[in-house]
Design an enzyme around this catalytic site. Structure first.
Site, PDB file in Angstrom:
ATOM      1  N   ASP A 636       0.788  -1.177  -0.110  1.00  0.00           N
ATOM      2  CA  ASP A 636      -0.029   0.046  -0.045  1.00  0.00           C
ATOM      3  C   ASP A 636       0.911   1.326  -0.175  1.00  0.00           C
ATOM      4  O   ASP A 636       1.978   1.070  -0.048  1.00  0.00           O
ATOM      5  CB  ASP A 636      -0.757   0.067   1.389  1.00  0.00           C
ATOM      6  CG  ASP A 636      -2.215   0.525   1.267  1.00  0.00           C
ATOM      7  OD1 ASP A 636      -2.473   1.272   0.078  1.00  0.00           O
ATOM      8  OD2 ASP A 636      -3.137   0.326   1.891  1.00  0.00           O
ATOM      9  N   ASP A 698     -10.438   3.179  -2.426  1.00  0.00           N
ATOM     10  CA  ASP A 698     -10.967   2.047  -1.832  1.00  0.00           C
ATOM     11  C   ASP A 698     -12.478   1.690  -2.099  1.00  0.00           C
ATOM     12  O   ASP A 698     -13.236   2.387  -2.292  1.00  0.00           O
ATOM     13  CB  ASP A 698     -10.850   2.078  -0.263  1.00  0.00           C
ATOM     14  CG  ASP A 698      -9.482   2.312   0.214  1.00  0.00           C
ATOM     15  OD1 ASP A 698      -8.624   2.099  -0.430  1.00  0.00           O
ATOM     16  OD2 ASP A 698      -9.404   1.824   1.410  1.00  0.00           O
TER      17      ASP A 698
END
Ligand code: GAL
Length: 879
Positions: A636, A698
């Site tokens: 990430d 997301d």
């Protein structure tokens, strides 16, 4: 007559009458003699006496006897004495007069340091001068500074005295000379005595340091050449040919040295032309060769500092001097051997000063070179080199592949404190003209790191022109520099491009393991932080029990929150409460089910949930994951400290995983967070490192989120290719928030766009409906189609109405999704034109959800599609 004048006369008379033997002042109290027994060359002691006079040198392993020749010169070679902190007296006596006694003489290594102002640049001017000076209590380092002098004829003596290195003597001594010596001691020589001789003068051209014989070997007509250079090249010091050689080098000839250091070239950086490279290369090569010849102790090591950026008045002229230095390094069949160069292209200063103050790093890099060149120390004992050019080859598609050695962990980085410089800069340029052409037309490129290669894509060059020459950082002040994992930079270069031998597909790693997008599970959408080893194991069990494993779901990946801290040695630790058996055991369990296991990290120092992430630990973590047997790593972005360049972390992980694969054969999928535009992802060249890169925010279990991620992903379609996929995020199929219709549409579209199929729901307790969606065989087959071509929207975008999406499949058919983004059912038509079939061709239409043919169509096909639904079919041309 005054008393003092009388005394002086008396002394002079006495000297004349009583002592014919004399020695040049390079011999003196506190001197260091090069007689270290691990090195062939021995020390000599030489001087003058009356012709025919017998001379005795009383030194360790002596005494030594000789006789002055008819010119009154004598010379003795001393036997080697091991280096130690022991100090000796040496006595030289002739037949008459008082013996000359040198006290506190040591045996060790001797280094001669020459050049112009950057070699003269003293310790008191460098960064960190106060601390350096305070710490300079090194009685085993002895300093000799040759007094400035010029002469049109060779001299026999210099002025200067040997001094012990101390906070009092070091401030005015050459910083590079001192630090090279000190780092060499730190890294290898320990406390062995070291003699440093500084013979340098600011603003002087190289020609002043060359003997007439050496100068005669270089054409005097070339730009920057002998005749022309001697006016105007003097930027502060004497510039006449040989005047410094005569006065400041010749008197040292014969005083054995282990190595010479050279930091010069600014005064010769006059013209941006290949001729000026040739001229300086000729000078440097012949100066080195001639010094070695006259010393007569073999090819002692010769190390030079390549010039740092400073913003010279003549644009790019410095580049041509740098290139000359590069060409003075040993090469197969080259002119010269036993040379080394410290590259400092990253050590310029933002205010473009000609004397950069970070001499510590210059000294450290010179010491690495010294140990490599003089002692033959190699990697990994001494990581002495930055990436070094092996060859550049033109590929058939117009790209150029540059191969490097000493290139592990290669990456671009801004230098001179410039953080954003690698963004948009074009450090590599190509031309379709020959390497030897001055003023060629150079084209910018995007140059991306691929392991130990640079993949160079020219910009704006005519389609059919062939790159013939390439250059890296070929301007005075480059700010985006190529480093290896040891933080050593690549030298700028200008090189010819060879014709392609390879196929362009060699450029990207062939990913045998991931020829279609990964299928599996990711814990985030459903579990968030609430994961533990039980959840992993039961998901793996459920993959097998439900038949998902058979359909192709193989990765059981956990997301954030599995880690809590690092051990004192930096090793990442799994949460001992949630994963009491440890990650290795969990991995083994998943593997025992015939499945694969994946983990999450972030490139910052913190994950999004503020757990320890990878920043600064990338290689260590890759090694840990390799040991655990991890098959998939999601990297990430997230918080805390970050590398200035987004790709640094990816490069390091890739390097670590490549190493893992080399040693264990184990392949690790890398999935990174990029979330930029197409240009941005291309700039950071995610496909060079990663198998997947996130294309958006997301995903949520809402229709608008699914649609938004779909749209973001679509613009990135051109860069997806086999083994390297756009990632619009995990599936929300089965989670509260999406209807069955929406879930089927979401799944259909993720298959059309070749997205990873990572289930994001509770696999253990999912409904049969959810299972049926995720295992629909003909839909999954679209996702896994071996042609590996991402499908795209082929109709105009319509956020509230009908859209047509299509994906070309390996068998000549096309998978088509008729998507209704509106709130009411509607008829949607796909034309053959849009989906890439011949308008007249007849095709069988197969409903992929129902797994049945629903007829044939020519030119177009229409279907009624419910709100937020997709009608997914395959059009297989029959004619
Ligand atoms: C986000 C990431 C999510 C999830 C989460 C964990 O940044 O996009 O997919 O991994 O972090 O904290």
């Amino acid at each position: 007559m005054s008393r003092s004048l009388f005394l002086l006369l008396f002394v002079l008379l006495l000297d004349d009458a009583w002592s014919a033997v004399s020695l040049p002042k390079i011999f003196g109290d506190h001197m260091v003699l090069q007689t270290n027994s691990e090195y062939g060359a021995r020390a000599f002691i030489y001087g003058s006496a009356n012709p025919g006079e017998a001379v005795t040198v009383d030194a360790p392993r002596g005494p030594y006897y000789t006789t002055a020749n008819e010119h009154g010169r004598w010379n003795v070679m001393l036997d080697p004495v091991g280096a130690s902190s022991k100090s000796y007296n040496i006595t030289v006596s002739g037949e008459e007069g008082n013996p000359i006694v040198f006290t506190d003489v040591m045996y060790g290594n001797v280094i001669l340091c020459s050049g112009q102002s950057n070699m003269v640049f003293a310790v008191n001017g460098m960064f960190n001068a106060t601390a350096e000076i305070a710490a300079a209590n090194h009685p085993n380092i002895r300093l000799f500074k040759v007094a400035l002098n010029t002469s049109s004829t060779p001299l026999w003596d210099v002025n200067g005295t040997w001094e012990l290195c101390s906070p009092t003597t070091i401030p005015s001594f050459s910083a590079v000379c001192y630090l090279t010596g000190r780092f060499s001691m730190d890294m290898h020589w320990g406390d062995e005595p070291l003699g440093l001789i500084q013979s340098a003068w600011g603003g002087t051209p190289i020609q002043a340091w060359m003997s007439p014989e050496a100068l005669a070997k270089c054409p005097s007509t070339s730009p920057g050449g002998q005749s022309q250079s001697l006016e105007g090249l003097d930027v502060g010091g004497p510039g006449d040919p040989s005047v410094l050689y005569n006065a400041m080098i010749n008197p040292l000839v014969g005083f054995s040295v282990r190595a010479a250091l050279w930091y010069q070239g600014e005064a010769n950086a006059r013209e941006s032309s290949i001729n000026s490279t040739n001229a300086y290369r000729c000078y440097l090569t012949n100066m080195i060769t001639s010094w070695r010849d006259v010393w007569g102790i073999g090819d002692f090591a010769f190390l030079f500092v390549q010039l740092a950026p400073y913003g010279s008045s003549t644009a790019d002229a410095v580049s041509y001097v740098r290139q000359a230095m590069l060409e003075t390094l040993p090469s197969p069949g080259g002119d010269i051997d036993t040379t080394g160069m410290a590259v400092i292209i990253d050590l310029g200063e933002a205010d473009h000063r000609v004397h950069p103050q970070n001499k510590t790093e210059v000294g450290r890099r010179m010491a690495l070179q010294l140990l490599h060149v003089a002692l033959g120390l190699q990697q990994p004992e001494v990581n002495f080199s930055g990436p070094s050019l092996v060859r550049a080859s033109a590929m058939s598609n117009g790209m150029v592949v540059i191969e490097f050695e000493y290139a592990s962990g290669m990456f671009w980085n801004g230098s001179h404190g410039c953080v954003q410089c690698c963004k948009g800069a074009s450090p590599v340029q190509v031309t379709s003209e020959e390497r030897t052409v001055d003023n060629a037309t150079w084209f910018n490129t995007t140059a991306t790191v691929q392991g130990t290669k640079l993949i160079v894509k020219p910009m704006g060059m005519a389609q059919n022109s062939v790159p013939k020459a390439i250059r890296l950082n070929f301007n005075d002040f480059p700010e985006c520099v190529l480093f290896n994992e040891y933080l050593l930079p690549a030298s700028p270069f200008l090189a010819a491009v060879e014709t392609a031998k390879d196929n362009v597909f060699d450029v990207f790693p062939v990913v045998n393991e991931l020829k279609t997008p990964p299928m599996g599970f990711n814990s985030w959408n459903y579990y968030h932080c609430n994961i533990d080893e039980q959840a992993v194991k039961s998901t793996a069990d459920a993959f097998v029990a439900t038949g998902m494993a058979k359909v192709g779901y193989e990765f059981v990946n956990i997301d954030d929150c599995w880690m809590v801290e690092r051990a004192p040695d930096g090793t990442i630790q799994a949460d001992p409460v949630r994963f009491p058996s440890g990650m290795k055991a969990v991995t083994d369990y998943v593997h025992s089910k015939g499945l694969k296991f994946g983990l999450y990290t972030a490139q910052g120092s913190l994950t999004c949930q503020k757990r320890p992430a990878a920043y600064g630990h990338e290689l260590q973590d890759a090694a840990t994951y390799c040991e655990w047997g991890i098959d998939y790593l999601k990297i990430d972005g997230c918080g805390g400290m970050k590398h200035p360049n987004r790709s640094t972390s990816w490069q390091l992980f890739k390097q670590g995983f490549d190493k893992c694969q080399e040693t264990t054969g184990h392949f690790t999928v890398m999935s990174v967070e990029s979330c930029g535009s197409l240009a941005d992802v291309c700039h950071w060249y995610a496909p060079s490192y990663a198998n997947l890169w996130r294309t958006c925010g997301d995903i949520q279990a809402t229709w608008s989120s699914v649609m938004s991620n779909l749209d973001h992903n679509n613009v990135m379609a051109p860069i997806a290719l086999m083994g390297h996929y756009n990632d619009p995020d995990m599936l929300q199929v089965g989670n509260v928030g999406l209807s069955v219709t929406e879930s089927k549409a979401h799944f259909s579209l993720w298959c059309i766009i070749m997205a990873p199929l990572l289930a994001g729901t509770d696999i253990v307790h999912m409904s049969n409906e959810t299972l049926a969606i995720m295992t629909a065989p003909e839909v999954v087959a679209v996702n896994q189609d071996p042609l590996a071509k991402q499908g795209v929207r082929v109709s105009p975008a319509n956020a509230t109405g009908p859209e047509v999406w299509a994906r070309q499949l390996h068998d000549g058919s096309v998978a088509v999704a008729l998507l209704n983004r509106g709130e009411k059912a509607m008829m949607i038509t796909a034309t053959w034109d849009e989906i890439g079939l011949h308008p007249d061709s007849k095709a069988t239409i197969r409903d992929l959800w129902e797994r049945k043919d629903v007829g044939t169509a020519t030119g177009k096909y229409s279907s009624n599609v419910e709100s937020h639904g997709v009608f997914l079919f395959k059009a297989m041309p029959t004619s």
